[in-house]
Design an enzyme around this catalytic site. Structure first.
Site, PDB file in Angstrom:
ATOM      1  N   ARG A 128      26.986  34.297  34.381  1.00  0.00           N
ATOM      2  CA  ARG A 128      27.088  35.326  35.528  1.00  0.00           C
ATOM      3  C   ARG A 128      25.945  36.235  35.319  1.00  0.00           C
ATOM      4  O   ARG A 128      25.376  36.715  36.210  1.00  0.00           O
ATOM      5  CB  ARG A 128      28.406  35.798  35.661  1.00  0.00           C
ATOM      6  CG  ARG A 128      28.448  36.937  36.613  1.00  0.00           C
ATOM      7  CD  ARG A 128      29.762  37.421  36.999  1.00  0.00           C
ATOM      8  NE  ARG A 128      30.434  36.240  37.708  1.00  0.00           N
ATOM      9  CZ  ARG A 128      31.691  35.970  37.447  1.00  0.00           C
ATOM     10  NH1 ARG A 128      32.527  36.427  36.575  1.00  0.00           N
ATOM     11  NH2 ARG A 128      32.337  34.810  37.872  1.00  0.00           N
ATOM     12  N   TYR A 129      26.109  36.813  34.302  1.00  0.00           N
ATOM     13  CA  TYR A 129      25.043  37.999  33.762  1.00  0.00           C
ATOM     14  C   TYR A 129      23.752  37.456  33.395  1.00  0.00           C
ATOM     15  O   TYR A 129      23.712  36.494  32.981  1.00  0.00           O
ATOM     16  CB  TYR A 129      25.690  38.745  32.846  1.00  0.00           C
ATOM     17  CG  TYR A 129      26.922  39.509  33.233  1.00  0.00           C
ATOM     18  CD1 TYR A 129      26.936  40.460  34.406  1.00  0.00           C
ATOM     19  CD2 TYR A 129      28.173  39.207  32.795  1.00  0.00           C
ATOM     20  CE1 TYR A 129      28.137  41.174  34.751  1.00  0.00           C
ATOM     21  CE2 TYR A 129      29.596  39.803  33.135  1.00  0.00           C
ATOM     22  CZ  TYR A 129      29.161  40.692  33.863  1.00  0.00           C
ATOM     23  OH  TYR A 129      30.528  41.394  34.490  1.00  0.00           O
ATOM     24  N   ARG A 140      23.867  36.974  28.975  1.00  0.00           N
ATOM     25  CA  ARG A 140      25.109  36.530  28.226  1.00  0.00           C
ATOM     26  C   ARG A 140      25.867  35.529  29.026  1.00  0.00           C
ATOM     27  O   ARG A 140      25.918  35.515  30.295  1.00  0.00           O
ATOM     28  CB  ARG A 140      25.782  37.709  27.910  1.00  0.00           C
ATOM     29  CG  ARG A 140      26.284  38.646  28.747  1.00  0.00           C
ATOM     30  CD  ARG A 140      26.636  40.147  28.296  1.00  0.00           C
ATOM     31  NE  ARG A 140      27.075  41.007  29.413  1.00  0.00           N
ATOM     32  CZ  ARG A 140      26.522  41.511  30.285  1.00  0.00           C
ATOM     33  NH1 ARG A 140      25.277  41.193  30.586  1.00  0.00           N
ATOM     34  NH2 ARG A 140      27.215  42.307  30.941  1.00  0.00           N
ATOM     35  N   CYS A 172      46.546  28.544  24.300  1.00  0.00           N
ATOM     36  CA  CYS A 172      46.780  29.784  23.619  1.00  0.00           C
ATOM     37  C   CYS A 172      48.103  29.918  23.051  1.00  0.00           C
ATOM     38  O   CYS A 172      48.972  28.902  23.045  1.00  0.00           O
ATOM     39  CB  CYS A 172      47.204  31.017  24.919  1.00  0.00           C
ATOM     40  SG  CYS A 172      45.263  31.309  25.537  1.00  0.00           S
ATOM     41  N   CYS A 197      50.398  34.589  29.196  1.00  0.00           N
ATOM     42  CA  CYS A 197      50.801  35.580  29.730  1.00  0.00           C
ATOM     43  C   CYS A 197      50.587  35.165  31.260  1.00  0.00           C
ATOM     44  O   CYS A 197      49.782  34.599  31.818  1.00  0.00           O
ATOM     45  CB  CYS A 197      49.358  36.546  29.727  1.00  0.00           C
ATOM     46  SG  CYS A 197      48.597  36.615  28.001  1.00  0.00           S
ATOM     47  N   CYS A 227      47.808  35.568  33.621  1.00  0.00           N
ATOM     48  CA  CYS A 227      46.326  34.939  33.256  1.00  0.00           C
ATOM     49  C   CYS A 227      45.520  34.657  34.301  1.00  0.00           C
ATOM     50  O   CYS A 227      45.855  34.049  35.103  1.00  0.00           O
ATOM     51  CB  CYS A 227      46.733  33.815  32.380  1.00  0.00           C
ATOM     52  SG  CYS A 227      45.268  32.824  31.843  1.00  0.00           S
ATOM     53  N   ARG A 283      43.043  32.892  34.204  1.00  0.00           N
ATOM     54  CA  ARG A 283      42.445  31.577  34.107  1.00  0.00           C
ATOM     55  C   ARG A 283      43.736  30.490  34.329  1.00  0.00           C
ATOM     56  O   ARG A 283      43.841  29.510  33.429  1.00  0.00           O
ATOM     57  CB  ARG A 283      41.713  31.159  32.640  1.00  0.00           C
ATOM     58  CG  ARG A 283      40.331  30.864  33.061  1.00  0.00           C
ATOM     59  CD  ARG A 283      39.478  30.897  31.913  1.00  0.00           C
ATOM     60  NE  ARG A 283      38.346  32.221  32.132  1.00  0.00           N
ATOM     61  CZ  ARG A 283      38.258  33.357  31.175  1.00  0.00           C
ATOM     62  NH1 ARG A 283      38.765  33.190  29.812  1.00  0.00           N
ATOM     63  NH2 ARG A 283      37.679  34.340  31.672  1.00  0.00           N
ATOM     64  N   ASP A 312      43.563  40.895  38.113  1.00  0.00           N
ATOM     65  CA  ASP A 312      42.860  40.090  39.049  1.00  0.00           C
ATOM     66  C   ASP A 312      43.909  39.696  40.340  1.00  0.00           C
ATOM     67  O   ASP A 312      45.141  39.502  39.891  1.00  0.00           O
ATOM     68  CB  ASP A 312      42.185  39.030  38.399  1.00  0.00           C
ATOM     69  CG  ASP A 312      41.085  39.159  37.461  1.00  0.00           C
ATOM     70  OD1 ASP A 312      40.500  40.298  37.818  1.00  0.00           O
ATOM     71  OD2 ASP A 312      40.903  38.912  36.505  1.00  0.00           O
ATOM     72  N   ASP A 326      37.179  43.215  38.188  1.00  0.00           N
ATOM     73  CA  ASP A 326      36.414  42.093  38.294  1.00  0.00           C
ATOM     74  C   ASP A 326      36.404  41.573  39.531  1.00  0.00           C
ATOM     75  O   ASP A 326      37.255  41.226  40.216  1.00  0.00           O
ATOM     76  CB  ASP A 326      37.225  40.869  37.420  1.00  0.00           C
ATOM     77  CG  ASP A 326      35.687  40.215  36.508  1.00  0.00           C
ATOM     78  OD1 ASP A 326      34.670  39.908  36.952  1.00  0.00           O
ATOM     79  OD2 ASP A 326      36.145  39.743  35.419  1.00  0.00           O
ATOM     80  N   LYS A 333      32.162  42.459  36.271  1.00  0.00           N
ATOM     81  CA  LYS A 333      32.920  43.776  36.067  1.00  0.00           C
ATOM     82  C   LYS A 333      32.317  44.965  36.891  1.00  0.00           C
ATOM     83  O   LYS A 333      31.437  45.264  36.360  1.00  0.00           O
ATOM     84  CB  LYS A 333      33.142  43.896  34.868  1.00  0.00           C
ATOM     85  CG  LYS A 333      33.885  42.727  33.987  1.00  0.00           C
ATOM     86  CD  LYS A 333      34.117  42.717  32.380  1.00  0.00           C
ATOM     87  CE  LYS A 333      34.485  41.571  31.642  1.00  0.00           C
ATOM     88  NZ  LYS A 333      33.556  40.256  31.751  1.00  0.00           N
TER      89      LYS A 333
HETATM   90  C1  LIG Z   1      33.286  39.587  30.860  1.00  0.00           C
HETATM   91  C2  LIG Z   1      32.526  38.572  30.931  1.00  0.00           C
HETATM   92  C3  LIG Z   1      31.184  38.519  30.195  1.00  0.00           C
HETATM   93  C4  LIG Z   1      31.019  39.790  29.238  1.00  0.00           C
HETATM   94  O1  LIG Z   1      30.993  41.153  29.968  1.00  0.00           O
HETATM   95  P1  LIG Z   1      30.575  42.479  29.017  1.00  0.00           P
HETATM   96  O2  LIG Z   1      30.772  43.593  30.089  1.00  0.00           O
HETATM   97  O3  LIG Z   1      29.358  42.219  28.235  1.00  0.00           O
HETATM   98  O4  LIG Z   1      31.687  42.710  27.938  1.00  0.00           O
HETATM   99  C5  LIG Z   1      30.406  37.740  30.221  1.00  0.00           C
HETATM  100  N1  LIG Z   1      30.392  36.875  31.303  1.00  0.00           N
HETATM  101  C6  LIG Z   1      31.357  36.739  32.040  1.00  0.00           C
HETATM  102  C7  LIG Z   1      31.458  35.534  33.029  1.00  0.00           C
HETATM  103  C8  LIG Z   1      32.357  37.470  31.935  1.00  0.00           C
HETATM  104  O5  LIG Z   1      33.390  37.320  32.722  1.00  0.00           O
END
Ligand SMILES: *Cc1c(COP(=O)(O)O)cnc(C)c1O
Length: 397
Positions: free
Chosen positions: A121-122, A125, A134, A138, A141, A143, A302, A339, A346
């Site tokens: 998404r980002y 990363r 798990c 929870c 959850c 997911r 969420d 989120d 986020k």
């Molecule tokens: C939470 C998350 C991350 C990590 O986010 P950070 O703000 O860097 O901790 C990366 N990818 C996805 C899809 C996420 O939900």
């Protein structure tokens, strides 16, 4: 909730009913996993359930499985139907009702997977979902659509295509392993996975999201820590919601991870009746710091199906941050985030300390509500800077 919950004490377990002293294998993670509370019969042999819980447990079988490690189960206050531990892991009938705004995939993860199991998404990363299991489940959850193996959808992780994607996408520098809980893998399996990721030169940074140190501290063995420290830089984000979860066993497990050089962060989910007050959150973050864990995120719950009874107004989260910032150690204050529904990532939500921003001036308020004026340098023009420079030079001897 008893007063005792909010003291910075690390007790082994709430004065309990599972006779842990009498069980030779109590400290064996395998014993804990084999003896998880996962049926109505078992649950009712330990606890008097309310009507709402009984119906919830019966419903959970085709939604999100119930499973509670004896360690975590022993933290439940048997006499309190509103016990904050209980609300997190024992299903309730309200789970069966989906509010119109609720979703099965509230963060839009499935639509952001270039390869099954990999959420990109980002820009730099990825989130790598490596297992659907798990130690305990929870009830809120995010997911739950794919976790625990009883729902309609299965988690599909395509390992080789995922590694290929990571290898080809040189812009990715950070991989977050989650699931499910990656620390449920055997040491050997996790070692192989981390080694494979480490063989990709552009991956600078690895992290693991896990609630195992809380649900199953017995899993955090010296051997696991020795293996993990071969893969630095490696961070772990744990998930704790209530100060009572930080028992002496959990503190020691977190200490072993910290001693292995692993920076630890905590992610909490803001939950109605569990941790939706400044008082509980403050006790939680103070105990986390004593465990060498830095509070990282506080999540607005969420919009997961069947979670309306656990969600809180956004204003409550803002009030909690306001009640922490300035009033206690800066390291203790997490970032409150939502989120973005459907896949926004986020989004930070903060109390407003910037009252007014006009050219050359900002008006601020501090944590006590006093106001302050700060002349804003961003409005200083280039020509006045040049004049200042000139003036200063002329004064030089
Ligand atoms: C939470 C998350 C991350 C990590 O986010 P950070 O703000 O860097 O901790 C990366 N990818 C996805 C899809 C996420 O939900």
């Amino acid at each position: 909730m008893t007063h005792h919950d909010l003291e910075p004490l690390f007790v082994s377990h709430a004065p309990g009913y599972w006779p842990q002293e009498a069980i030779a294998d109590w400290n064996d993670a395998k014993w804990q996993l084999r003896n998880r509370v996962d049926s109505l019969t078992e649950l009712e042999s330990h606890l008097n359930l309310t009507q709402e819980e009984r119906a919830g447990v019966l419903l959970a079988g085709n939604k999100l499985a119930m499973s509670i490690t004896p360690h975590f189960f022993n933290l439940i206050d048997r006499d309190n139907p509103d016990c904050p531990i209980r609300r997190q892991v024992i299903p309730r009938i309200e789970e069966g009702w989906n509010a119109p705004e609720e979703l099965s995939d509230p963060c839009g993860e499935d639509s952001h997977m270039p390869v099954p199991g990999l959420v990109h998404r980002y820009p730099d990363r990825v989130l790598f979902l490596v297992t659907d299991r798990c130690a305990s489940y929870c009830r809120y959850c995010t997911r739950s659509r794919v976790v625990s193996g009883v729902g309609e959808q299965q988690l599909e992780t395509q390992w080789e295509p995922a590694f290929k994607y990571l290898q080809e996408h040189t812009e990715i520098r950070d991989v977050l392993l989650s699931g499910g809980d990656p620390l449920l893998f055997s040491d050997d399996r996790l070692d192989k996975l981390l080694t494979r990721l480490r063989s990709i030169p552009h991956l600078q940074f690895l992290r693991i999201g896990s609630r195992i140190p809380i649900f199953l501290p017995q899993r955090i063995t010296p051997a696991l820590c020795e293996m993990l420290k071969k893969h630095h830089p490696l961070f772990i984000s744990v998930h704790t919601n209530h100060p009572r979860e930080l028992t002496s066993e959990v503190r020691d497990a977190l200490g072993r991870l910290a001693d292995a050089g692993i920076p630890l962060g905590n992610q909490s989910v803001l939950l109605r009746g569990v941790n939706d007050s400044v008082e509980v959150q403050k006790a939680l973050v103070h105990k986390l710091l004593m465990c060498r864990v830095r509070p990282y995120y506080l999540y607005q719950c969420d919009l997961i199906n069947g979670s309306s009874h656990l969600r809180t107004p956004v204003a409550d989260g803002v009030a909690i941050i306001e009640g922490l910032r300035g009033h206690t150690t800066g390291y203790a204050v997490p970032q409150f985030v939502i989120d973005g529904p459907g896949g926004g990532g986020k989004i930070p939500i903060n109390p407003n300390y910037l009252i007014d921003h006009s050219p050359g001036r900002v008006s601020l308020r501090n944590y006590e509500g006093e106001t302050f004026e700060y002349p804003d340098p961003s409005q200083i023009s280039q020509s006045s800077l040049a004049q200042l420079h000139e003036l200063a030079l002329n004064r030089c001897p």
